[in-house]
Write a protein that holds these residues in place. Structure first.
Motif, mmCIF file in Angstrom:
data_model
loop_
_atom_site.group_PDB
_atom_site.id
_atom_site.type_symbol
_atom_site.label_atom_id
_atom_site.label_comp_id
_atom_site.label_asym_id
_atom_site.label_seq_id
_atom_site.Cartn_x
_atom_site.Cartn_y
_atom_site.Cartn_z
ATOM 1 N N LEU A 138 0.810 -1.220 0.000
ATOM 2 C CA LEU A 138 0.000 0.000 0.000
ATOM 3 C C LEU A 138 0.851 1.282 0.000
ATOM 4 N N PRO A 139 1.881 1.365 0.850
ATOM 5 C CA PRO A 139 2.646 2.630 0.836
ATOM 6 C C PRO A 139 3.680 2.734 -0.278
ATOM 7 N N HIS A 143 -1.294 2.745 -6.443
ATOM 8 C CA HIS A 143 -2.581 2.154 -6.099
ATOM 9 C C HIS A 143 -2.437 0.646 -6.237
ATOM 10 N N ASN A 144 -3.296 -0.103 -5.590
ATOM 11 C CA ASN A 144 -3.297 -1.546 -5.823
ATOM 12 C C ASN A 144 -4.712 -2.092 -5.736
ATOM 13 N N PHE A 145 -4.872 -3.300 -6.273
ATOM 14 C CA PHE A 145 -6.197 -3.915 -6.371
ATOM 15 C C PHE A 145 -6.134 -5.332 -5.819
ATOM 16 N N ILE A 163 -3.529 4.300 -14.278
ATOM 17 C CA ILE A 163 -2.965 4.934 -13.082
ATOM 18 C C ILE A 163 -1.444 4.985 -13.194
ATOM 19 N N ARG A 168 1.843 11.892 -12.335
ATOM 20 C CA ARG A 168 3.169 11.437 -11.914
ATOM 21 C C ARG A 168 3.150 9.910 -11.937
ATOM 22 N N ASP A 320 3.033 17.131 -9.585
ATOM 23 C CA ASP A 320 2.479 16.623 -8.326
ATOM 24 C C ASP A 320 2.305 17.757 -7.321
ATOM 25 N N SER A 322 1.547 17.802 -4.322
ATOM 26 C CA SER A 322 2.051 17.555 -2.970
ATOM 27 C C SER A 322 3.558 17.782 -2.877
ATOM 28 N N ARG B 18 -6.353 3.316 3.318
ATOM 29 C CA ARG B 18 -5.508 4.175 2.489
ATOM 30 C C ARG B 18 -5.460 5.594 3.038
ATOM 31 N N ALA B 62 -3.272 17.851 -0.768
ATOM 32 C CA ALA B 62 -2.743 17.434 -2.073
ATOM 33 C C ALA B 62 -2.498 15.929 -2.101
#
Lengths: 588, 199
Positions: A138-139, A143-145, A163, A168, A320, A322, B18, B62
């Motif tokens: 996860l980190p 993304h994951n499924f 995705i 980015r 990005d 962030s 998440r 963000a």
């Protein structure tokens, strides 16, 4: 290589909805996404997928360790700009991917990882080879499924590709339970298309920001462009170059930015940061304006942030939101795809007189600007710098060079001059030892007609040297240059500078690498003097198969200059004495 | 400073992990988190309150947006808004001590929702300080608090802001000119004023 006997399978299912098994849907979706090569390792929970492989025109490379699979997908992506794909089974197969996934995450590389998992009925029961891989990754994924229904496979994989490559880029993992692979569903490739990318609402190019940035550039006396990996990912090479040329702004590059601007370009100053050239770091410290293009002010390029470029106003262009003000506070953010932002910005930029500032930087270069390692008298020593400089010279700077992590990586950045993007493949963010050999295999599959060189230390090579078998099995041509100094060199260098030469656990006993290569049916040669380098490199290049060169270099050589952690960008450790290796004039 | 984020997230397994994982990674403690269905089909609305530096707000928002399952994020910051919390408080009280609790409940505009021979349950909605106030008074009373269950904060901007408007407002910065709050009063005071009016 790249050929597959099973290419006669019809692609009719891509246009006509067809009932397929989940396993077939995996491959059919990959084919639809344009995938031709995957890297993986089979196992119980992914066996249905492997069973269906022969029906599809995809070449599968069997790796020797799943870490190799994720690095290969990564190298494939870095060399081609396409999405790399790797496959592993559940449990240990999946966890072995993690280092490669994190490597791709830190460097924003688009890869899709497909893992099998135990059947949905026993999910969460600690079944044999069961692991919560979506939780674990996860980190380190965008993304994951976790997919446990056959009909969800195609939409998830298509969504994963979207995705991975949008905004980015980054890695995406799709975990598919075994029963979902075994079940059947109607495969409708077109209908599985994901919804359009939801744009990040903070990612918008504002006219006022563009006008302000243009004004800042116009009014600046000592501007520097900081060129990062985002230029390559966004495909903004031409736009950055135009900006620099039109406004006469010198360019400093990050490690991952190398190749984004040709090394020979007169405005290209070279690499910045911890092992960057002194005049580059001085220019940044003296600048009154920094224009950061697709870079994130990593701690390896800023030194201590309190003293970083205090005289400069900063424009930060990044996709990005962030990243804005994360490490360094900036005056004018421009949030958006770099190429799009620059295309909006360029019409606002007019000619600028940059002569005085460029002259100042030339003065900063001083005596350390040029170093002639070619003409260094042969005193019987073999320096890594020689080796890499010679490989650059002999390959004409046209090879794809894949490095590992450590001293040799920095020497490569200093002595191999990259003219083209995607010709330096290196783990910058995570700094993953063991990256080079598998990533080079991926790069070779992406660019089969290009010359691929691995430059790797004796430490990192042994982390993933089992992939020599993969090279042998796939019969691919890769040249491997081991920079063998008998130490974990960069760690030893830190021990020398910061731990009173206490060389704890850094001396390294290695096998005879040439014999190791021989055991894999790969030719090799050990090189001990500079006189032998050229013929050895030529022999490696002219040998049809893979070739391993074991360069026995000076054991306790260090990478200079160096900014110690916590120091300011201009407080560099310089080479002691007047060693001609770094300080002599006239290097062309 | 205290940040309040309101987010619309897809109603799918693992989405909360998440969101929470982002705060874990930044080593930020989540003070309060409420999640429930929203007016938008398939989307849950969450209110998350945490303590972080003023500059961190932009980056958290963000980063939240970067999560694939997050659809909208609003950083309420100091903007005019209504925040409420629901508390259920079980108090040990018998026939003789009960009437004192009834009085308190009346004063605090709370409700009794369950009553047995040995205990009663109080339901109360309000701002945090009001709930804290009731708890404090109960602690000072003869009747022991047996259980407290608090929902955490739920926040909504004041005025005619649909969720899509919130998104368009974008930055979630402080109300720049103080237009909605000309007296510049702290919001808790505003909330209290409204809360003390008959409902």
């Amino acid at each position: 290589m790249g050929t597959n006997a099973n290419t006669q399978a019809s692609n009719a299912h891509l246009t006509t909805p067809t009932r397929l098994t989940g396993a077939e849907i995996v491959w059919a979706t990959l084919v639809g996404e344009g995938v031709t090569d995957v890297f993986g390792y089979p196992g119980g929970a992914i066996l249905p997928v492997y069973d269906a492989l022969r029906k599809f025109p995809i070449h599968h490379t069997l790796v020797r360790h799943e870490q190799g699979a994720s690095h290969m997908a990564d190298g494939y992506s870095r060399a081609s700009g396409k999405v790399g794909v790797c496959i592993a089974t559940s449990g240990p197969g999946a966890t072995n991917l993690v280092t490669g996934i994190a490597t791709a995450m830190l460097d924003s590389i688009p890869i899709v990882c497909i893992t099998g998992n135990v059947s949905s009925k026993i999910l969460g029961t600690d079944a044999f080879q069961e692991v919560d891989i979506t939780g674990i990754t996860l980190p380190v994924t965008k993304h994951n499924f976790l997919i446990n229904r056959t009909e969800d496979i195609a939409p998830a994989i298509r969504y994963a590709f979207q995705i991975a490559k949008s905004a980015r880029p980054g890695p995406v993992l799709v975990d598919i339970t075994k029963d979902a692979q075994q079940g059947t569903a109607i495969f409708d490739f077109a209908a599985a298309k994901p919804r359009p990318v939801r744009p990040h609402p903070m990612r918008k190019i504002e006219v006022s920001g563009l006008d302000h940035a243009a004004e800042m550039i116009r009014n600046s006396k000592r501007p520097v462009i900081l060129a990062g990996h985002g230029i390559i990912e966004s495909g903004a090479m031409e736009q950055v170059r135009t900006l620099a040329e039109r406004a006469q702004i010198p360019i400093a590059l990050t490690l991952l930015g190398l190749g984004a601007v040709p090394a020979s370009h007169p405005l290209n100053l070279g690499m910045m940061g911890m092992h960057g050239e002194s005049w580059v770091n001085h220019a940044i410290q003296e600048a009154d304006l920094l224009i950061a293009c697709g870079m994130r002010f990593d701690d390896r390029v800023t030194g201590t942030t309190a003293t970083y470029a205090t005289k400069a106003k900063k424009i930060h262009i990044d996709v990005d939101p962030s990243e804005i003000n994360k490490n360094i506070k900036v005056d004018q953010p421009l949030i958006g795809d770099l190429r799009e932002v620059l295309e909006e910005l360029l019409p606002r930029i007019s000619g600028r007189d940059g002569v005085a500032w460029l002259k100042t930087i030339d003065t900063l270069k001083g005596a350390s600007a040029v170093r002639d390692i070619k003409n260094l008298p042969d005193l019987g020593h073999l320096y890594a710098a020689h080796v890499i400089h010679d490989i650059w010279r002999i390959t004409g700077g046209n090879a794809i060079v894949v490095t590992d992590v450590g001293q040799h990586q920095m020497w490569e950045a200093q002595y191999y001059h990259h003219e083209q993007p995607r010709t330096l493949i290196t783990s910058g963010g995570l700094g993953t030892m063991g990256f080079a050999l598998p990533a080079a295999i991926g790069a070779k599959f992406a660019c089969p007609d290009k010359e691929v060189w691995v430059i790797v230390g004796d430490g990192g090579f042994q982390m993933t040297s089992s992939e020599l078998s993969t090279i042998a099995q796939e019969k691919i041509k890769i040249n491997i240059a081991i920079i063998n100094n008998g130490y974990l060199g960069m760690v030893r260098q830190w021990q020398e500078f910061f731990y009173e030469r206490n060389y704890e656990s850094t001396p390294l006993v290695s096998p005879d690498f040439v014999k190791l290569a021989d055991a894999h049916g790969i030719a090799g040669l050990t090189v001990r003097t500079r006189a032998e380098v050229e013929s050895a490199v030529n022999q490696a290049r002219s040998t049809p198969g893979a070739f391993l060169l074991n360069f026995m270099v000076e054991k306790e050589e260090s990478v200079y200059p160096m900014i110690p952690v916590g120091a300011a960008l201009h407080e560099m450790i310089r080479r002691p004495g007047n060693d001609p290796l770094l300080e002599s004039p006239d290097d062309k | 400073m205290l940040h309040t984020f309101v987010a619309y997230v897809e109603d799918l397994p693992g989405v909360l992990t998440r969101v929470a994982s982002l705060f874990r990674r930044l080593n930020i403690n989540i003070n309060s988190l409420t999640v429930g269905r929203s007016e938008r089909a398939g989307l849950s609305r969450l209110t998350l309150v945490c303590e972080a530096s003023a500059e961190a707000g932009h980056r958290i928002r963000a980063s939240l947006f970067k999560l694939e399952n997050v659809v909208d994020v609003d950083d309420i910051a100091q903007a005019p808004s209504v925040t409420r919390e629901l508390a259920l408080i079980k108090v040990g009280a018998n026939r003789t001590t009960r009437s004192a609790i009834f009085e308190l409940v009346e004063v605090f505009r709370a409700r009794i929702v369950d009553l047995t021979a040995e205990s009663l349950m109080i339901e109360m909605t309000g701002v945090e300080s009001k709930i804290e106030g009731l708890i404090q008074v109960l602690n000072e009373s003869e009747s022991p608090i047996l259980e407290i269950c608090r929902s955490g904060k739920m926040t909504m901007r004041r005025g005619h802001h649909t969720s899509s408007v919130l998104r368009a407002m974008g930055t979630g910065e402080d109300d720049p000119a103080g237009l909605d709050n000309p007296d510049g009063q702290p919001l808790e005071t505003l909330d209290d004023r409204v809360a003390s009016e008959p409902e």
